[in-house]
Design an enzyme around this catalytic site. Sequence first.
Site, PDB file in Angstrom:
ATOM      1  N   ASP A   9       0.832  -1.208   0.000  1.00 39.26           N
ATOM      2  CA  ASP A   9       0.000   0.000   0.000  1.00 39.26           C
ATOM      3  C   ASP A   9       0.865   1.256   0.000  1.00 39.26           C
ATOM      4  O   ASP A   9       0.620   2.199  -0.763  1.00 39.26           O
ATOM      5  CB  ASP A   9      -0.901   0.020   1.236  1.00 39.26           C
ATOM      6  CG  ASP A   9      -2.203  -0.742   1.037  1.00 39.26           C
ATOM      7  OD1 ASP A   9      -2.640  -0.858  -0.117  1.00 39.26           O
ATOM      8  OD2 ASP A   9      -2.762  -1.221   2.029  1.00 39.26           O
ATOM      9  N   LEU A  10       1.850   1.289   0.884  1.00 38.95           N
ATOM     10  CA  LEU A  10       2.692   2.479   1.001  1.00 38.95           C
ATOM     11  C   LEU A  10       3.550   2.678  -0.244  1.00 38.95           C
ATOM     12  O   LEU A  10       3.745   3.816  -0.702  1.00 38.95           O
ATOM     13  CB  LEU A  10       3.562   2.379   2.251  1.00 38.95           C
ATOM     14  CG  LEU A  10       2.783   2.412   3.573  1.00 38.95           C
ATOM     15  CD1 LEU A  10       3.686   2.083   4.753  1.00 38.95           C
ATOM     16  CD2 LEU A  10       2.127   3.780   3.778  1.00 38.95           C
TER      17      LEU A  10
END
Length: 408
Positions: A165-166
């Site tokens: 996600d990051l």
Amino acid sequence: MTTTPLAHLKVVECATFVAGPSCGMNLAQLGAEVTRVDLPGGGSDHLRWPLAGSGASLYWANLNKGKRSVLLDYRTPEGRELLLALSTRPGPGAGILVDNLVGRHRVTHADLTARRPDAISMHVLGFPDGRPAVDYTVNAAVGVPSMTGPVSSHEPVNHVLPAWDLLTGSAAALGVLAAVNRREQTGEGSRIDLALADVALSAVGAVGWLAEAEQVGSRAPHGNHVFGSFGTDFATADGQRVMVVALTEGQWRALCEVTSTTPVFSALETALDTDLRLESNRYELRETIASILRPWFAARPLDELTSVLDRARVLWGPYRTMDEAAEIARRDAGSVARPITQPGIGEMLATGNPLRWDEELAAPVPAPVLGADTERVLAEDLGLSSAEIGRLHDGSVVGSSVDGDRLR
């Protein structure tokens, strides 16, 4: 140098959870005006854990630092019109939409370019074909859990950090900036689709894991050993643990000298006809090396090890709990983490952008109260009158913080 180089950009973010909002956060922390749009009452992530004692989401407050918050129901014809108008505002830095919407309520690139031909859309999705995915399902599918965990484990081990996600958020921000640069050079807009699954696969490919799997086979779990080099954890005399790594010949030499094991390892090299200056050989003999070093670490408390290892320039780090890491960050005047006053929460340790411009760090900016900027954005950015905004409120097309929708 300024720490707000993107102050000329005006980005609309219509996304939930981590990937899309972290894209907006990255841009906002570099000075872009990022307007987050949620449905009235808040998006599906606005009460996500972890929570503060007040019940407000620490997760939401930290991923939305420095943004503006607008509540509008883009599922209605009027709300969709407002989202389109906001996303296609005139101006050289505007016309940028970051979203992860799905279904018939999604604003597409074609919708944007019908009003602004040079619009930029960054659409974050799970798989390239539109199938849903989240960090945890992508991580499982890309093979990382099968490489993670104790040596003796035959079960997959998930990690806590939503790394994909990051990384997707960072890649999305980079994609937006590339599209802005292209528009400034050519006048053309850009449609960019970024799939979480593609980011994960690209990342494991970049470090050679896909090629390794085909040519050598799937890698088994290695516990805390560093693959292909020497690095592992050691217990200290006072019950702490440290991670020690020797990637280079110099780091290996420093570790041997500080532990007074140079003669022992020289004898081992002779006995086994090997050269421990080579990283691959240290990896092959990792268990033997660790067993030789283990008593030295076990005889010393962490305070003594800190002084000795730092002085010898050994590559190492202590294992800390998250509350210990937070306490140290709070005490460090030069840390990227600083206390801020967050509405609905009070004092909160938050992080700013990690880029240091001429040795200067920008301080973190609090997240808005949910819906705090609805009226101002409608009036100033879209030119709506008070009567028009009131009518939209009455029809539940828009919402604001004064309606009782708080960050909690």
